[in-house]
Design a protein around this motif. Sequence first.
Motif, PDB file in Angstrom:
ATOM      1  N   SER A 154       0.826  -1.213   0.000  1.00  0.00           N
ATOM      2  CA  SER A 154       0.000   0.000   0.000  1.00  0.00           C
ATOM      3  C   SER A 154       0.857   1.258   0.000  1.00  0.00           C
ATOM      4  N   THR A 155       2.076   1.146  -0.494  1.00  0.00           N
ATOM      5  CA  THR A 155       2.978   2.292  -0.467  1.00  0.00           C
ATOM      6  C   THR A 155       2.663   3.319  -1.549  1.00  0.00           C
ATOM      7  N   CYS A 156       1.631   3.076  -2.353  1.00  0.00           N
ATOM      8  CA  CYS A 156       1.170   4.080  -3.326  1.00  0.00           C
ATOM      9  C   CYS A 156      -0.212   4.593  -2.946  1.00  0.00           C
ATOM     10  N   HIS A 157      -0.567   4.436  -1.673  1.00  0.00           N
ATOM     11  CA  HIS A 157      -1.856   4.901  -1.144  1.00  0.00           C
ATOM     12  C   HIS A 157      -1.987   6.409  -1.365  1.00  0.00           C
ATOM     13  N   VAL A 158      -3.111   6.826  -1.915  1.00  0.00           N
ATOM     14  CA  VAL A 158      -3.420   8.244  -2.090  1.00  0.00           C
ATOM     15  C   VAL A 158      -4.831   8.511  -1.582  1.00  0.00           C
ATOM     16  N   ILE A 159      -5.095   9.763  -1.286  1.00  0.00           N
ATOM     17  CA  ILE A 159      -6.409  10.170  -0.799  1.00  0.00           C
ATOM     18  C   ILE A 159      -6.983  11.188  -1.782  1.00  0.00           C
ATOM     19  N   LEU A 160      -8.226  10.963  -2.176  1.00  0.00           N
ATOM     20  CA  LEU A 160      -8.911  11.841  -3.116  1.00  0.00           C
ATOM     21  C   LEU A 160     -10.032  12.574  -2.393  1.00  0.00           C
ATOM     22  N   SER A 161     -10.440  13.705  -2.944  1.00  0.00           N
ATOM     23  CA  SER A 161     -11.645  14.368  -2.439  1.00  0.00           C
ATOM     24  C   SER A 161     -12.841  13.516  -2.854  1.00  0.00           C
ATOM     25  N   ASP A 162     -13.987  13.761  -2.259  1.00  0.00           N
ATOM     26  CA  ASP A 162     -15.199  13.024  -2.628  1.00  0.00           C
ATOM     27  C   ASP A 162     -15.483  13.156  -4.123  1.00  0.00           C
ATOM     28  N   ASP A 163     -15.383  14.384  -4.638  1.00  0.00           N
ATOM     29  CA  ASP A 163     -15.675  14.615  -6.056  1.00  0.00           C
ATOM     30  C   ASP A 163     -14.664  13.916  -6.955  1.00  0.00           C
ATOM     31  N   ASP A 164     -13.384  14.004  -6.601  1.00  0.00           N
ATOM     32  CA  ASP A 164     -12.353  13.365  -7.428  1.00  0.00           C
ATOM     33  C   ASP A 164     -12.445  11.847  -7.361  1.00  0.00           C
ATOM     34  N   PHE A 165     -12.847  11.314  -6.217  1.00  0.00           N
ATOM     35  CA  PHE A 165     -13.025   9.871  -6.068  1.00  0.00           C
ATOM     36  C   PHE A 165     -14.023   9.353  -7.097  1.00  0.00           C
ATOM     37  N   ASP A 181      -9.562  -4.820  -0.651  1.00  0.00           N
ATOM     38  CA  ASP A 181      -8.967  -5.678   0.378  1.00  0.00           C
ATOM     39  C   ASP A 181      -7.639  -5.100   0.862  1.00  0.00           C
ATOM     40  N   MET A 182      -6.824  -4.609  -0.052  1.00  0.00           N
ATOM     41  CA  MET A 182      -5.539  -4.013   0.329  1.00  0.00           C
ATOM     42  C   MET A 182      -5.771  -2.716   1.100  1.00  0.00           C
ATOM     43  N   LEU A 183      -6.742  -1.929   0.689  1.00  0.00           N
ATOM     44  CA  LEU A 183      -7.037  -0.682   1.398  1.00  0.00           C
ATOM     45  C   LEU A 183      -7.569  -0.946   2.805  1.00  0.00           C
ATOM     46  N   ASP A 184      -8.235  -2.085   2.998  1.00  0.00           N
ATOM     47  CA  ASP A 184      -8.738  -2.436   4.326  1.00  0.00           C
ATOM     48  C   ASP A 184      -7.625  -2.581   5.357  1.00  0.00           C
ATOM     49  N   ILE A 185      -6.421  -2.908   4.907  1.00  0.00           N
ATOM     50  CA  ILE A 185      -5.300  -3.080   5.834  1.00  0.00           C
ATOM     51  C   ILE A 185      -4.252  -1.971   5.682  1.00  0.00           C
ATOM     52  N   THR A 186      -4.636  -0.917   4.978  1.00  0.00           N
ATOM     53  CA  THR A 186      -3.727   0.202   4.743  1.00  0.00           C
ATOM     54  C   THR A 186      -3.780   1.187   5.904  1.00  0.00           C
ATOM     55  N   TYR A 187      -2.610   1.603   6.362  1.00  0.00           N
ATOM     56  CA  TYR A 187      -2.509   2.569   7.452  1.00  0.00           C
ATOM     57  C   TYR A 187      -3.139   3.895   7.039  1.00  0.00           C
ATOM     58  N   GLY A 188      -4.065   4.391   7.838  1.00  0.00           N
ATOM     59  CA  GLY A 188      -4.645   5.711   7.608  1.00  0.00           C
ATOM     60  C   GLY A 188      -5.594   5.813   6.434  1.00  0.00           C
ATOM     61  N   ALA A 189      -6.115   4.684   5.961  1.00  0.00           N
ATOM     62  CA  ALA A 189      -7.029   4.723   4.818  1.00  0.00           C
ATOM     63  C   ALA A 189      -8.332   5.429   5.189  1.00  0.00           C
ATOM     64  N   LEU A 190      -8.853   6.170   4.237  1.00  0.00           N
ATOM     65  CA  LEU A 190     -10.119   6.891   4.375  1.00  0.00           C
ATOM     66  C   LEU A 190     -11.102   6.352   3.337  1.00  0.00           C
ATOM     67  N   PRO A 191     -12.366   6.710   3.428  1.00  0.00           N
ATOM     68  CA  PRO A 191     -13.337   6.224   2.438  1.00  0.00           C
ATOM     69  C   PRO A 191     -12.980   6.593   0.994  1.00  0.00           C
ATOM     70  N   THR A 192     -12.196   7.646   0.804  1.00  0.00           N
ATOM     71  CA  THR A 192     -11.815   8.056  -0.556  1.00  0.00           C
ATOM     72  C   THR A 192     -10.369   7.696  -0.880  1.00  0.00           C
ATOM     73  N   SER A 193      -9.816   6.731  -0.175  1.00  0.00           N
ATOM     74  CA  SER A 193      -8.454   6.265  -0.457  1.00  0.00           C
ATOM     75  C   SER A 193      -8.460   5.339  -1.663  1.00  0.00           C
ATOM     76  N   ARG A 194      -7.375   5.388  -2.410  1.00  0.00           N
ATOM     77  CA  ARG A 194      -7.157   4.481  -3.545  1.00  0.00           C
ATOM     78  C   ARG A 194      -5.671   4.142  -3.598  1.00  0.00           C
ATOM     79  N   LEU A 195      -5.337   3.148  -4.409  1.00  0.00           N
ATOM     80  CA  LEU A 195      -3.949   2.817  -4.691  1.00  0.00           C
ATOM     81  C   LEU A 195      -3.607   3.431  -6.043  1.00  0.00           C
TER      82      LEU A 195
END
Length: 109
Positions: A46-57, A69-83
């Motif tokens: 998850s070292t390419c984890h990024v966070i998007l705004s709601d609109d950008d998501f 599944d990977m985001l579920d175990i990613t440190y600091g993941a938010l509902p708008t997180s992606r890889l």
Amino acid sequence: MVTITFIAPDGSQQEVDAKVGGRLLDVAQEAGLPMEGACEGAMACSTCHVILSDDDFERFPEPRDEEEDMLDITYGALPTSRLACQLTVTAEHQGLTITLPKQTRSLLF
């Protein structure tokens, strides 16, 4: 080319010209941003984890189950997180803003 703004962990912003069709992981790395991508896009870290705004998501297709599944175990993941390795730049992404999290971790590398 489209212009994407990255917000680094320290809060600084960098505008980057991104090639349409490129992966967001590659765009960030080519721009010298602090995005490791330890698994080189194999969706095994998850070292390419990024966070998007709601609109950008909403501007990207929904994540596949494997990414979620990977985001579920990613440190600091938010509902708008992606890889970033799973996000392909399109012409519709002009003006996109991507926030890099303060920390990432890789469970496999």
